[in-house]
Design an enzyme around this catalytic site. Sequence first.
Site, PDB file in Angstrom:
ATOM      1  N   GLU A   1       0.748  -1.298  -0.005  1.00 37.30           N
ATOM      2  CA  GLU A   1      -0.007  -0.194  -0.182  1.00 37.30           C
ATOM      3  C   GLU A   1       0.564   1.409   0.034  1.00 37.30           C
ATOM      4  OE1 GLU A   1      -2.571  -0.319   3.241  1.00 37.30           O
ATOM      5  OE2 GLU A   1      -3.700  -2.094   2.430  1.00 37.30           O
TER       6      GLU A   1
ATOM      7  N   GLU B   1      -5.197  -8.610   1.068  1.00 31.11           N
ATOM      8  CA  GLU B   1      -5.937  -8.217   2.198  1.00 31.11           C
ATOM      9  C   GLU B   1      -7.653  -7.961   1.899  1.00 31.11           C
ATOM     10  OE1 GLU B   1      -4.417  -4.944   4.374  1.00 31.11           O
ATOM     11  OE2 GLU B   1      -2.253  -5.561   4.224  1.00 31.11           O
TER      12      GLU B   1
HETATM   13  O1  IFM Z   1      -4.376  -3.101   9.219  1.00 27.62           O
HETATM   14  C1  IFM Z   1      -4.117  -2.543   8.069  1.00 27.62           C
HETATM   15  C2  IFM Z   1      -3.019  -2.986   7.089  1.00 27.62           C
HETATM   16  O2  IFM Z   1      -1.708  -2.814   7.882  1.00 27.62           O
HETATM   17  C3  IFM Z   1      -3.016  -2.511   5.934  1.00 27.62           C
HETATM   18  N1  IFM Z   1      -4.147  -2.504   5.137  1.00 27.62           N
HETATM   19  C4  IFM Z   1      -5.203  -2.283   5.887  1.00 27.62           C
HETATM   20  C5  IFM Z   1      -5.409  -2.686   7.206  1.00 27.62           C
HETATM   21  C6  IFM Z   1      -6.451  -2.329   8.205  1.00 27.62           C
HETATM   22  O3  IFM Z   1      -6.733  -0.905   8.032  1.00 27.62           O
END
Ligand code: IFM
Length: 443
Positions: free
Chosen positions: A170, A353
Amino acid sequence: MSNLSLPSSSKLLDHDFVFGVATSSFQIEGAADSRLESIWDTFCATPGKISDASNGLVACEHVKFWREDVELIDSLGVDAYRFSISWPRVVKKDGSLNDKGMQFYIDLVEELVKRNIKPFVTLYHWDLPQHLEEKGGWLNRETAFHFEHYVNLVAKALGDRVYAYATLNEPFCSAYLGYENGVHAPGKRGQANGRKSAHHLLLAHGLGIRALRRNCPDTKAGIVLNFTPCYPETQVAEDIKAAKIADDYINQWYMRPVMEGLYPDVVELIEPQNRPDILPGDMDLISQRLDFLGVNFYTRLKYRSDGKGWYEELQPKGVVTTDMGWEVYPKALSELLISLHQRYTLPPVYITENGAAMQDEIKHGRVNDQDRIDYFQSHLNAVDDASQQGVDIAGYFAWSLMDNFEWAEGYEKRFGIVYVDYLTQSRTIKDSGLAYKQLITSR
Ligand code: IFM
């Protein structure tokens, strides 16, 4: 408790589709005394930055309990574990390898491989060594070359025992939240900071891919991008245009350089002094061929025109939201995957994710998180939809394996499919974890 299910014809049930769980170093490891400081240590120590004034010094004590945690991961029946390496744990200030720190990851990877769990390694999940921040952090082009050096060391130590390496997690969050609006470490502000740091992060990605190809050419290499699809508030032309500008600024700013070696057109709307400093060769490095694209998805956002040629973001109202206040809108995930597939020539995609923070309660050793099961079910259906429409999706990772340090929200938000009691460090598989296990093991 209800189960998670997929239609029997779903490609997600194919034997080579990867189901996994994900975490990141700063959010779970603790053991801060055995590594260098990162920008998140400094940020947490700054009053007012973290909502519960907590930090990552102890977190889930994963460095101490990693063997039990691997046992737990194995008990869920997953095919893969996605975790990140803490740069400040494995590289000393003088650039040499911290053998002890690296050994932690070597042991972890070996144990995973022994149990037939694929290690998916993220090389940068936001914990930049503080001493590099003191030299400008991601505003300093040199940081990208320090990253290449670090990747070299990791790739030499872990090599192809790792199933897949992602350079960055990210970069939007590192650049925008960290350097443009300042809600994440290191808490800098300003458009020039955001745009220039984003370019250096993308350059680090390119240099990282080069280092991976050099050291372990047979291992998969890619990047993980987060997408928050941008929808117009109304179908009025100005709002549609505003949503497109937002999408370019937030999502395509990372995707297009990586896929096509170009920044999106919105770059032209930015004052020249705020634009990235691009040197010859940068965009070729950034757009090298990838073996996979990691897509992180949680929610969508709506936008309208601000009347001055830019966009205004709207807070979700009157819709179902998670404990983060993020709208639950799974259709945006299938629409996103299909639109990326139509617009770019994609490598295989992993949903690296997806998950939800919910207000969990543990009662008599059980967490009945039906709301999280519903979230997973609707998002798995969305992934399945996209796959049926031709998107090559190779895997899905639940965020997160266990409750952990949720950045500016501290420990107040729980994303885990495993509940963590931070006083005792005991772990309890939530109903969502049991449902996930049931889905995976019934294949
Ligand atoms: O916890 C975070 C993660 O570190 C990166 N992506 C989003 C998740 C939720 O906010």
